[in-house]
Design a protein around this motif. Structure first.
Motif, PDB file in Angstrom:
ATOM      1  N   ALA A  36      -2.994  -1.555   4.520  1.00  0.00           N
ATOM      2  CA  ALA A  36      -3.589  -0.633   3.541  1.00  0.00           C
ATOM      3  C   ALA A  36      -4.883  -0.004   4.050  1.00  0.00           C
ATOM      4  CB  ALA A  36      -3.848  -1.364   2.226  1.00  0.00           C
ATOM      5  N   GLY A  37      -5.568  -0.688   4.968  1.00  0.00           N
ATOM      6  CA  GLY A  37      -6.804  -0.149   5.525  1.00  0.00           C
ATOM      7  C   GLY A  37      -6.579   1.034   6.453  1.00  0.00           C
ATOM      8  N   LEU A  38      -5.305   1.301   6.806  1.00  0.00           N
ATOM      9  CA  LEU A  38      -4.974   2.444   7.655  1.00  0.00           C
ATOM     10  C   LEU A  38      -4.303   3.570   6.884  1.00  0.00           C
ATOM     11  CD1 LEU A  38      -3.498   0.622  10.811  1.00  0.00           C
ATOM     12  CD2 LEU A  38      -5.847   1.344  10.397  1.00  0.00           C
ATOM     13  N   VAL A  39      -3.946   3.314   5.634  1.00  0.00           N
ATOM     14  CA  VAL A  39      -3.232   4.304   4.827  1.00  0.00           C
ATOM     15  C   VAL A  39      -4.231   5.251   4.172  1.00  0.00           C
ATOM     16  CG1 VAL A  39      -1.661   4.633   2.887  1.00  0.00           C
ATOM     17  CG2 VAL A  39      -1.379   2.657   4.399  1.00  0.00           C
ATOM     18  N   PRO A  40      -4.029   6.575   4.297  1.00  0.00           N
ATOM     19  CA  PRO A  40      -4.937   7.531   3.668  1.00  0.00           C
ATOM     20  C   PRO A  40      -5.104   7.279   2.170  1.00  0.00           C
ATOM     21  CG  PRO A  40      -3.519   8.663   5.217  1.00  0.00           C
ATOM     22  CD  PRO A  40      -3.018   7.253   5.137  1.00  0.00           C
ATOM     23  N   LEU A  41      -6.272   7.583   1.665  1.00  0.00           N
ATOM     24  CA  LEU A  41      -6.630   7.304   0.272  1.00  0.00           C
ATOM     25  C   LEU A  41      -5.701   7.990  -0.724  1.00  0.00           C
ATOM     26  CD1 LEU A  41      -8.793   5.906  -1.515  1.00  0.00           C
ATOM     27  CD2 LEU A  41     -10.091   8.039  -1.439  1.00  0.00           C
ATOM     28  N   ASP A  42      -5.185   9.175  -0.364  1.00  0.00           N
ATOM     29  CA  ASP A  42      -4.355   9.939  -1.303  1.00  0.00           C
ATOM     30  C   ASP A  42      -2.865   9.664  -1.137  1.00  0.00           C
ATOM     31  OD1 ASP A  42      -3.989  11.135   1.125  1.00  0.00           O
ATOM     32  OD2 ASP A  42      -4.313  13.194   0.437  1.00  0.00           O
ATOM     33  N   ALA A  43      -2.494   8.515  -0.587  1.00  0.00           N
ATOM     34  CA  ALA A  43      -1.082   8.174  -0.419  1.00  0.00           C
ATOM     35  C   ALA A  43      -0.378   8.099  -1.768  1.00  0.00           C
ATOM     36  CB  ALA A  43      -0.946   6.840   0.314  1.00  0.00           C
ATOM     37  N   THR A  44       0.871   8.529  -1.805  1.00  0.00           N
ATOM     38  CA  THR A  44       1.650   8.480  -3.042  1.00  0.00           C
ATOM     39  C   THR A  44       2.180   7.084  -3.311  1.00  0.00           C
ATOM     40  OG1 THR A  44       2.330  10.785  -2.769  1.00  0.00           O
ATOM     41  CG2 THR A  44       3.649   9.432  -4.255  1.00  0.00           C
ATOM     42  N   ALA A  45       2.637   6.405  -2.262  1.00  0.00           N
ATOM     43  CA  ALA A  45       3.249   5.085  -2.447  1.00  0.00           C
ATOM     44  C   ALA A  45       3.000   4.201  -1.239  1.00  0.00           C
ATOM     45  CB  ALA A  45       4.751   5.235  -2.697  1.00  0.00           C
ATOM     46  N   TYR A  46       3.074   2.894  -1.479  1.00  0.00           N
ATOM     47  CA  TYR A  46       2.847   1.897  -0.430  1.00  0.00           C
ATOM     48  C   TYR A  46       3.764   0.714  -0.699  1.00  0.00           C
ATOM     49  CZ  TYR A  46       0.295  -1.802   2.135  1.00  0.00           C
ATOM     50  OH  TYR A  46      -0.059  -2.837   2.962  1.00  0.00           O
ATOM     51  N   VAL A  47       4.471   0.251   0.337  1.00  0.00           N
ATOM     52  CA  VAL A  47       5.369  -0.885   0.220  1.00  0.00           C
ATOM     53  C   VAL A  47       5.050  -1.878   1.330  1.00  0.00           C
ATOM     54  CG1 VAL A  47       7.771  -1.671   0.239  1.00  0.00           C
ATOM     55  CG2 VAL A  47       7.200   0.563  -0.738  1.00  0.00           C
ATOM     56  N   ALA A  48       4.947  -3.145   0.989  1.00  0.00           N
ATOM     57  CA  ALA A  48       4.733  -4.204   1.978  1.00  0.00           C
ATOM     58  C   ALA A  48       5.918  -5.162   1.925  1.00  0.00           C
ATOM     59  CB  ALA A  48       3.433  -4.956   1.686  1.00  0.00           C
ATOM     60  N   VAL A  49       6.594  -5.332   3.067  1.00  0.00           N
ATOM     61  CA  VAL A  49       7.780  -6.183   3.143  1.00  0.00           C
ATOM     62  C   VAL A  49       7.481  -7.396   4.015  1.00  0.00           C
ATOM     63  CG1 VAL A  49      10.215  -6.300   3.774  1.00  0.00           C
ATOM     64  CG2 VAL A  49       9.258  -4.159   2.915  1.00  0.00           C
ATOM     65  N   ASN A  50       7.745  -8.557   3.489  1.00  0.00           N
ATOM     66  CA  ASN A  50       7.568  -9.797   4.212  1.00  0.00           C
ATOM     67  C   ASN A  50       8.699  -9.934   5.233  1.00  0.00           C
ATOM     68  OD1 ASN A  50       7.495 -12.462   5.066  1.00  0.00           O
ATOM     69  ND2 ASN A  50       7.207 -13.329   3.034  1.00  0.00           N
ATOM     70  N   THR A  51       8.391  -9.899   6.535  1.00  0.00           N
ATOM     71  CA  THR A  51       9.417 -10.057   7.568  1.00  0.00           C
ATOM     72  C   THR A  51       9.220 -11.342   8.373  1.00  0.00           C
ATOM     73  OG1 THR A  51       8.091  -8.616   9.014  1.00  0.00           O
ATOM     74  CG2 THR A  51       9.906  -7.596   7.806  1.00  0.00           C
ATOM     75  N   ASP A  52       8.466 -12.276   7.817  1.00  0.00           N
ATOM     76  CA  ASP A  52       8.318 -13.591   8.438  1.00  0.00           C
ATOM     77  C   ASP A  52       9.509 -14.441   8.013  1.00  0.00           C
ATOM     78  OD1 ASP A  52       7.701 -16.078   9.346  1.00  0.00           O
ATOM     79  OD2 ASP A  52       5.789 -16.260   8.295  1.00  0.00           O
ATOM     80  N   LEU A  53      10.459 -14.605   8.908  1.00  0.00           N
ATOM     81  CA  LEU A  53      11.712 -15.267   8.564  1.00  0.00           C
ATOM     82  C   LEU A  53      11.556 -16.763   8.287  1.00  0.00           C
ATOM     83  CD1 LEU A  53      14.019 -13.492  11.146  1.00  0.00           C
ATOM     84  CD2 LEU A  53      13.140 -12.675   8.954  1.00  0.00           C
ATOM     85  N   ALA A  54      10.409 -17.322   8.652  1.00  0.00           N
ATOM     86  CA  ALA A  54      10.164 -18.743   8.408  1.00  0.00           C
ATOM     87  C   ALA A  54       9.366 -18.981   7.131  1.00  0.00           C
ATOM     88  CB  ALA A  54       9.425 -19.357   9.597  1.00  0.00           C
ATOM     89  N   SER A  55       9.061 -17.931   6.397  1.00  0.00           N
ATOM     90  CA  SER A  55       8.259 -18.073   5.184  1.00  0.00           C
ATOM     91  C   SER A  55       9.068 -18.704   4.059  1.00  0.00           C
ATOM     92  CB  SER A  55       7.731 -16.704   4.736  1.00  0.00           C
ATOM     93  OG  SER A  55       8.801 -15.891   4.284  1.00  0.00           O
ATOM     94  N   GLY A  56       8.375 -19.232   3.066  1.00  0.00           N
ATOM     95  CA  GLY A  56       9.035 -19.843   1.920  1.00  0.00           C
ATOM     96  C   GLY A  56       9.906 -18.870   1.152  1.00  0.00           C
ATOM     97  N   GLN A  57       9.480 -17.608   1.074  1.00  0.00           N
ATOM     98  CA  GLN A  57      10.255 -16.607   0.344  1.00  0.00           C
ATOM     99  C   GLN A  57      11.607 -16.343   1.005  1.00  0.00           C
ATOM    100  OE1 GLN A  57       9.606 -14.369  -2.743  1.00  0.00           O
ATOM    101  NE2 GLN A  57       9.081 -16.527  -2.892  1.00  0.00           N
ATOM    102  N   TRP A  58      11.606 -16.207   2.340  1.00  0.00           N
ATOM    103  CA  TRP A  58      12.873 -15.939   3.024  1.00  0.00           C
ATOM    104  C   TRP A  58      13.771 -17.170   3.013  1.00  0.00           C
ATOM    105  CZ3 TRP A  58      14.938 -11.539   3.465  1.00  0.00           C
ATOM    106  CH2 TRP A  58      14.154 -10.394   3.624  1.00  0.00           C
ATOM    107  N   LYS A  59      13.196 -18.359   3.027  1.00  0.00           N
ATOM    108  CA  LYS A  59      14.010 -19.560   2.922  1.00  0.00           C
ATOM    109  C   LYS A  59      14.689 -19.628   1.553  1.00  0.00           C
ATOM    110  CE  LYS A  59      11.359 -22.360   6.218  1.00  0.00           C
ATOM    111  NZ  LYS A  59      10.439 -23.511   6.398  1.00  0.00           N
ATOM    112  N   ALA A  60      13.933 -19.270   0.508  1.00  0.00           N
ATOM    113  CA  ALA A  60      14.511 -19.258  -0.839  1.00  0.00           C
ATOM    114  C   ALA A  60      15.604 -18.206  -0.951  1.00  0.00           C
ATOM    115  CB  ALA A  60      13.412 -18.999  -1.869  1.00  0.00           C
TER     116      ALA A  60
END
Length: 483
Positions: A36-60
């Motif tokens: 987010a610190g690199l995204v221009p202030l006037d951005a319309t949308a922002y999406v963050a996707v967890n791609t750490d395959l060993a994380s608890g979310q991906w295990k679930a």
């Protein structure tokens, strides 16, 4: 090949749980941090996707996917499609994945939205090689700070570099407020700016966009996709400048009146406000007198039918499911008089007869026959107005049988989704019982449901969505229960 950069990486993230991984980083989809610190202030949308395959979310998520018989088949098909593009999962993709993939829609000099992706690959060389695979024009990419930025145009990357030196989305108070409402580790998070979205829609639709109802009041919409042990949940918040529509909560009474076994149930409150607002709509106000004359009732009389809680539910019926509408009314006599006028006009319009009186479970009801084949029944009793496709819609509310609030599938779904007693409305679907019913109806209609389809629908148990409005904010939750 332009789309391979973000599109393929995002698709990879969505199937990666089933392919295994070995990342050791935290990998939670970030909101206030990330790119987010690199995204221009006037951005319309922002999406963050967890791609750490060993994380608890991906295990679930991997555990949930394992309940569907076609999981391995779909993953094999996906890998085969990669091979057709000259891409190998193990050699080309896994090394190019980082702990997080962020995607933003930023505005170019012409005022149009341009996609840009941010990632931190484990192997920069593997990512560079991946982006060069395939035919056609390849995306541009450049290292900015700790992130590799991928875009269709160099000018988009230049805008990112400029944001990294000055104000960025991370500095926006609305963005910080929105992300602060979401859980820490998720499968994905998103943020949409209300003002930028309104501008984009206005530019796309032109004069028609200016006629849209109060979209300009939207401050932002934010949400997160969370994998749980028994399902997948989408939760978020929509904030407006001013008071949120339908602000306030209520405890459903009609869920305690509806019979158990209903496989679809919708409850809302205060729907009269939306009907009454039609008078203040400039595009409709001039036609309202003609509409009221055609209906035989005034807009205020129609709105009074839906002033309190309104429920719509579906139960199994013969030969087709029963559909019932129930509304809590202040005056059953006035409600019946209003529906009588509507039904009389509807019968005349359809070339049928006027409603006739019938007795159902000791209640004097009316039956409106349409086209000589289809009947609607309506009655008002015990502070409720009932409109239904079958007499069982009335008798089911009168008998002493079990109620939906005590239905085991319904109670289990409420507990799993964390729905409170008081909401601003909710929608429930019993997938466990409704899917087999729909399959049976399809077979009666001569349609064959493939066994692979039926098998992959079996783990779906229930769907529940609800909202809570307070002040300027409306929180929302949608949960799919998997067993």
């Amino acid at each position: 090949m332009r789309r391979l950069a973000a599109g393929t990486l995002l698709a990879l993230a969505l199937v990666a749980a089933g392919c295994g991984g070995s990342s050791k980083k935290s990998g939670s989809a970030s909101g206030t941090s990330g790119a987010a610190g690199l995204v221009p202030l006037d951005a319309t949308a922002y999406v963050a996707v967890n791609t750490d395959l060993a994380s608890g979310q991906w295990k679930a998520l991997n555990s949930l996917l394992g309940k569907f018989p076609s999981k391995d088949q779909l993953l094999a098909k996906f890998r085969a499609q990669l091979q057709q593009q000259g891409v190998d999962w193990v050699k080309d993709v896994k090394p190019a994945l980082g702990p997080e993939l962020d995607i933003a829609a930023i505005t170019d000099a012409a005022g149009k939205n341009q996609p840009v992706a941010f990632t931190q690959p484990k192997d920069e060389g593997k990512l560079n090689a991946l982006l060069q695979k395939g035919n056609g024009t390849h995306p541009v990419h450049e290292k900015v700070g700790d992130w590799t930025v991928i875009a269709e145009k160099q000018s988009t990357i230049d805008a990112v570099k400029q944001a990294s030196k000055g104000k960025s989305l991370q500095d926006d108070s609305a963005f910080a407020d929105a992300m602060g409402k979401l859980p820490g580790e998720t499968v994905a998070k998103f943020y949409v700016s209300g003002s930028r979205l309104t501008q984009s829609v206005g530019q796309t639709l032109g004069a028609a966009g200016a006629a849209l109802p109060s979209a300009s009041k939207l401050a932002y919409v934010t949400g997160a996709l969370v994998a749980k042990s028994d399902g997948v949940q989408l939760q978020g918040t929509a904030k407006v400048n001013g008071k949120a529509p339908g602000s306030g909560t209520y405890k459903s009474q009609l869920v305690g009146d509806a019979p158990a076994g209903a496989f679809l149930f919708l409850s809302v409150h205060g729907a009269d406000a939306g009907i009454s607002q039609l008078r203040s709509n400039p595009a409709l106000s001039q036609q309202l007198p003609q509409v009221e004359q055609a209906l035989g009732v005034t807009l205020d009389q129609l709105a009074a039918l839906f002033k309190n809680e309104l429920a719509i539910y579906v139960r199994q019926g013969t030969p087709i499911p029963e559909i019932t509408i129930v509304s809590k009314v202040d005056s059953t006599q006035q409600a019946m008089a209003t529906v009588d006028k509507l039904a009389t006009r509807a019968g005349a319009f359809a070339g049928g007869s006027a409603p006739k009186s019938v007795s159902v479970s000791g209640v004097t009801a009316k039956e409106l026959t349409i086209a000589g084949r289809f009947s609607l029944f309506y009655a008002a009793f015990d502070g409720k107005l009932v409109i239904t496709s079958a007499q069982t819609g009335i008798s089911g509310l009168r008998d002493s049988g079990p109620r939906l609030k005590d239905d085991p599938v319904f109670k289990d779904a409420i507990s799993a989704a964390g729905m409170p007693d008081a909401t601003s409305g909710f929608f429930y679907v019993n997938l466990k019982d409704s899917i087999p019913l729909l399959e049976s109806l399809a077979q009666l209609g001569g349609q064959t449901v493939p066994s692979t389809v039926g098998g992959n629908l079996t783990p779906l148990h229930a769907f529940l969505a609800y909202g809570n409005s307070k002040g300027s904010e409306t929180s929302f939750t949608a949960f799919v229960q998997v067993k």
